[in-house]
Enzyme design. Structure first.
Site, PDB file in Angstrom:
ATOM      1  N   GLU A 231      42.034  73.074  -2.868  1.00  0.00           N
ATOM      2  CA  GLU A 231      42.914  72.688  -1.756  1.00  0.00           C
ATOM      3  C   GLU A 231      43.214  73.845  -0.812  1.00  0.00           C
ATOM      4  OE1 GLU A 231      47.064  70.278  -0.789  1.00  0.00           O
ATOM      5  OE2 GLU A 231      46.495  70.675  -2.871  1.00  0.00           O
ATOM      6  N   LYS A 249      46.288  64.425  -1.677  1.00  0.00           N
ATOM      7  CA  LYS A 249      47.180  63.483  -2.349  1.00  0.00           C
ATOM      8  C   LYS A 249      46.358  62.265  -2.731  1.00  0.00           C
ATOM      9  CE  LYS A 249      51.052  65.129  -3.175  1.00  0.00           C
ATOM     10  NZ  LYS A 249      51.314  65.296  -4.613  1.00  0.00           N
TER      11      LYS A 249
END
Length: 432
Positions: A231, A249
């Site tokens: 990420e 997410k």
């Protein structure tokens, strides 16, 4: 940018992990190891920093040291989650320094796309920069072909029973129903020790076949981190002034059956719950970036893309904007830290709720960042990350995995998601 001299040369390609293996026992070894993909074109390897800070984030602005000549460029830093959460949680017993910084006069940059190595030497004058470049060049010849060691960890114990996590998720769902917040990322923690003679770099070697865009090994003194993060928190290009964030997410485990694996990815892409969870954080990141971006410049470049990694599928979006004139890396981090994807919405309230269920997080879900000589910054989110501390000659580790809790979260499903996320690190530490 800082008035220091910089010398850059090109050398033939070498495997960055092999070069890092040759430096693992030097002072302050660093390896920012990418997978060579679209987001991971560059890897960086260095050792022997000439400036180090381990401690508080600064008496004034949270990152004042990054505005000083000593740490403005050619720097790697780690900002612990708790340093940014403290405004919401109040003082808590620290488990890790707020800020770790190191400036590296000698550094190697590996261009996976072109297949060359750039040798960087930095110094107060041309002679010092040339000497640092020569030292970095010698590291290439000292590369050691890495071999995967046996599992270095002798235990991997949860710090709380799974039932405690189920209860925490249920409590957050109730708080959401009561209107206190929309989402919170709640984590579980595991800890243990490495066997005598083992060290954190062994864990990095065992993750080599599961490389991520933002993999990292960094040791300063008796502390180390190993990260296999996919990420991106922030990138900043000072020439175009473009800021970019790529919050994750939404997660599904990988499956060895290709048909089942494809079905899981399709399920993630179509999931209304995961899309809603992702969109909440996209809106949060748009708000955070707007504090330091030109009015009207913040936009969503991509929404709900499925990215597949060795053990999980993720749902990822991209938020971008143009920084205001005069904005630099310290300003960007101060405006946006901690990352929205691992806190929740509203961010301040989510951090208070997290603190009610978790002890301090330390480096996990903080950020590891690299600021280059021109002020270009890349900062990862420290998920899939273990922190290590050497106590009485033995390395102890701690790691966490979390899940975003929303109104319709099922506690058992969220527990299973944390198991999927920790799998690669657990296997690297203690085996299948």
């Amino acid at each position: 940018m800082t008035g220091r001299s910089v010398e850059v040369r090109e050398r033939p390609w070498r495997d960055p992990l092999a070069v890092a293996a040759g430096l693992r026992h030097r002072d302050g070894p660093l390896a920012l190891l990418s997978d060579g993909g679209v987001l991971g074109r560059w890897s960086f390897v260095a050792a022997e920093p000439d400036r180090v800070h381990v401690g508080t984030a600064g008496p004034g602005g949270m990152l004042d040291l990054l505005r000083s000549d000593d740490f403005a460029a050619g720097v790697v830093g780690l900002l612990a989650y708790d340093a940014g959460a403290r405004a919401a949680t109040g003082p808590r017993e620290p488990v890790w320094p707020d800020l770790m910084l190191a400036r590296y006069p000698a550094m190697l940059a590996f261009d996976h796309q072109v297949g060359v190595v750039r040798v960087f030497g930095r110094g107060d004058d041309l002679d010092a920069a040339a000497a640092a470049g020569c030292r970095a060049g010698r590291w290439l010849a000292a590369a050691v072909d890495p071999t995967c060691p046996t599992a270095p960890g002798d235990d991997f114990a949860g710090e709380a029973a799974p039932e405690a996590y189920l209860a925490a998720v249920a409590d957050v769902v109730d708080r959401i129903a009561a209107g206190q917040l929309y989402q919170a990322n709640i984590a579980r923690a595991w800890s243990g020790g490495l066997m005598p003679g083992a060290d954190p770099f062994d864990v990095m070697l065992r993750l080599a076949d599961r490389a991520a865009a933002y993999g990292a090994f960094w040791r300063l003194g008796d502390r180390a981190v190993v990260s296999n993060s996919p990420e991106l928190f922030l990138t900043f290009d000072p020439d175009s002034r473009r800021i970019e964030s790529r919050p994750i997410k939404g997660t599904r485990p990988r499956d060895p059956d290709p048909v089942r694996d494809s079905a899981l990815a399709a399920e993630l892409s179509a999931s209304a719950k995961d899309r809603a969870e992702n969109l909440m954080i996209v809106d949060l990141m748009r708000n955070d970036l707007s504090r330091v971006a030109e009015p009207g410049s913040v936009s969503v470049a991509t929404l709900f893309e499925v990215e597949s990694h060795p053990t999980v599928h993720h749902l990822v979006s991209t938020v971008a904007g143009l920084a205001l004139a005069g904005i630099g890396p310290a300003d960007l981090l101060e405006a946006t830290f901690p990352p929205g994807s691992i806190t929740g919405a509203p961010k301040h309230q989510a951090m208070k709720v997290i603190a009610g269920h978790e002890p301090p997080r330390g480096p996990w879900c903080g950020s590891l960042f690299h600021i280059e000589d021109d002020g270009r910054m890349t900062a990862s989110v420290l998920i899939r990350t273990a922190s290590f501390e050497r106590l009485e000659g033995r390395w102890r580790f701690r790691t966490l995995a979390g899940a975003g809790i929303v109104a319709d979260s099922d506690p058992a499903a969220e527990l299973a998601e944390t198991d999927a996320k920790i799998r690669a690190l657990r296997e690297a530490l203690t085996g299948p």
